[in-house]
Motif scaffolding. Structure first.
Motif, PDB file in Angstrom:
ATOM      1  N   TYR A   1       4.659   8.444   6.197  1.00 34.26           N
ATOM      2  CA  TYR A   1       3.994   9.729   5.964  1.00 34.26           C
ATOM      3  C   TYR A   1       2.762   9.521   5.094  1.00 34.26           C
ATOM      4  N   GLY A   2       1.849  10.468   5.186  1.00 33.47           N
ATOM      5  CA  GLY A   2       0.706  10.520   4.290  1.00 33.47           C
ATOM      6  C   GLY A   2       0.995  11.550   3.212  1.00 33.47           C
ATOM      7  N   ALA A   3       0.706  11.191   1.971  1.00 34.55           N
ATOM      8  CA  ALA A   3       0.924  12.117   0.859  1.00 34.55           C
ATOM      9  C   ALA A   3      -0.437  12.428   0.233  1.00 34.55           C
ATOM     10  N   ASP A   4      -0.647  12.024  -0.987  1.00 30.26           N
ATOM     11  CA  ASP A   4      -1.906  12.311  -1.675  1.00 30.26           C
ATOM     12  C   ASP A   4      -2.894  11.193  -1.351  1.00 30.26           C
ATOM     13  N   THR A   5      -3.493  11.264  -0.163  1.00 26.17           N
ATOM     14  CA  THR A   5      -4.420  10.231   0.279  1.00 26.17           C
ATOM     15  C   THR A   5      -5.847  10.597  -0.107  1.00 26.17           C
ATOM     16  N   ASP A   6      -6.729   9.618   0.038  1.00 29.66           N
ATOM     17  CA  ASP A   6      -8.143   9.867  -0.218  1.00 29.66           C
ATOM     18  C   ASP A   6      -8.764  10.642   0.948  1.00 29.66           C
ATOM     19  N   THR A   7     -10.034  10.831   0.896  1.00 27.95           N
ATOM     20  CA  THR A   7     -10.742  11.572   1.940  1.00 27.95           C
ATOM     21  C   THR A   7     -11.854  10.714   2.540  1.00 27.95           C
ATOM     22  N   CYS A   8     -11.624   9.427   2.635  1.00 27.02           N
ATOM     23  CA  CYS A   8     -12.656   8.496   3.112  1.00 27.02           C
ATOM     24  C   CYS A   8     -12.680   8.330   4.633  1.00 27.02           C
TER      25      CYS A   8
ATOM     26  N   PRO B   1       0.799  -1.226   0.000  1.00 20.90           N
ATOM     27  CA  PRO B   1       0.000   0.000   0.000  1.00 20.90           C
ATOM     28  C   PRO B   1       0.832   1.277   0.000  1.00 20.90           C
ATOM     29  N   TRP B   2       2.128   1.180  -0.218  1.00 18.84           N
ATOM     30  CA  TRP B   2       3.044   2.302   0.007  1.00 18.84           C
ATOM     31  C   TRP B   2       3.461   2.995  -1.279  1.00 18.84           C
ATOM     32  N   SER B   3       2.552   3.592  -1.980  1.00 16.74           N
ATOM     33  CA  SER B   3       2.929   4.283  -3.217  1.00 16.74           C
ATOM     34  C   SER B   3       2.887   5.804  -3.071  1.00 16.74           C
ATOM     35  N   GLY B   4       2.791   6.299  -1.838  1.00 13.58           N
ATOM     36  CA  GLY B   4       2.820   7.736  -1.610  1.00 13.58           C
ATOM     37  C   GLY B   4       4.148   8.334  -2.042  1.00 13.58           C
TER      38      GLY B   4
END
Length: 184
Positions: A41-48, A23-26
């Motif tokens: 870190y969180g990068a371009d994540t969803d908003t769910c 799951p680490w493609s940030g």
């Protein structure tokens, strides 16, 4: 306090069969400025709004789009597993685990010097509209933001000193070894 490296605990986890590459493609360049320095870190994540369901002691939502970021690095294998689950649940694969390749002791010190910006943001969320909202997720995120403020004030500096040592020396500090200063 010595730095605990969470990456070996991550390597020990079973891969998700639905995510063969993990799951680490940030992307580092897209990371949220609120992320605390460290490997994750969180990068371009969803908003769910799924990150805090799995890792409430590690993940927060930013207040504009509710994208996820890491406000505390994992401190033990159970927390690594929690963050792994948060990353697996995140639809865009926007978490990264390669922060150690990008952070340097100087960048950690720069982040620490600018922590007032992060703290001010967390204060606004933790005691602002989200704190009094009738929304369960906003109320929960406000509580997490208050926890982030507490962490910034007590504990984060020690963690970052240990992390800066780890980055400089390639290993955690041994008991009695001096840790680098972060500055004001």
């Amino acid at each position: 306090m010595t730095y605990w490296d969470p990456i070996p605990a991550l390597a020990a986890l079973e891969p998700d069969p639905f995510l063969p590459e993990g799951p680490w493609s940030g992307r580092w360049q897209e990371r949220n400025w609120r992320n605390v320095p460290g490997p994750f870190y969180g990068a371009d994540t969803d908003t769910c709004l799924t990150g805090r369901l799995h890792a409430p002691d590690l993940v927060l939502y930013e207040d504009e789009y509710a994208q996820e970021f890491v406000y505390r690095q994992p401190r033990n294998p159970a927390e690594v597993a929690d963050l792994f689950m948060a990353a697996c649940e995140e639809a865009f694969g926007g978490y990264g685990h390669d922060g150690d390749l990008h952070w340097t002791p100087d960048l950690v010190r720069d982040w620490w010097r600018d922590r007032g910006r992060v703290r001010e943001w967390a204060m606004g969320v933790g005691w602002g509209a989200w704190a009094t909202s009738g929304s369960g997720w906003q109320h929960d995120a406000a509580a997490g933001a208050r926890g982030y403020v507490t962490y910034i004030d007590r504990g984060l500096g020690d963690y970052l000193r240990g992390y800066a040592f780890r980055l400089a020396e390639g290993r955690p500090a041994r008991p009695g070894e001096s840790l680098p200063e972060l500055g004001a």
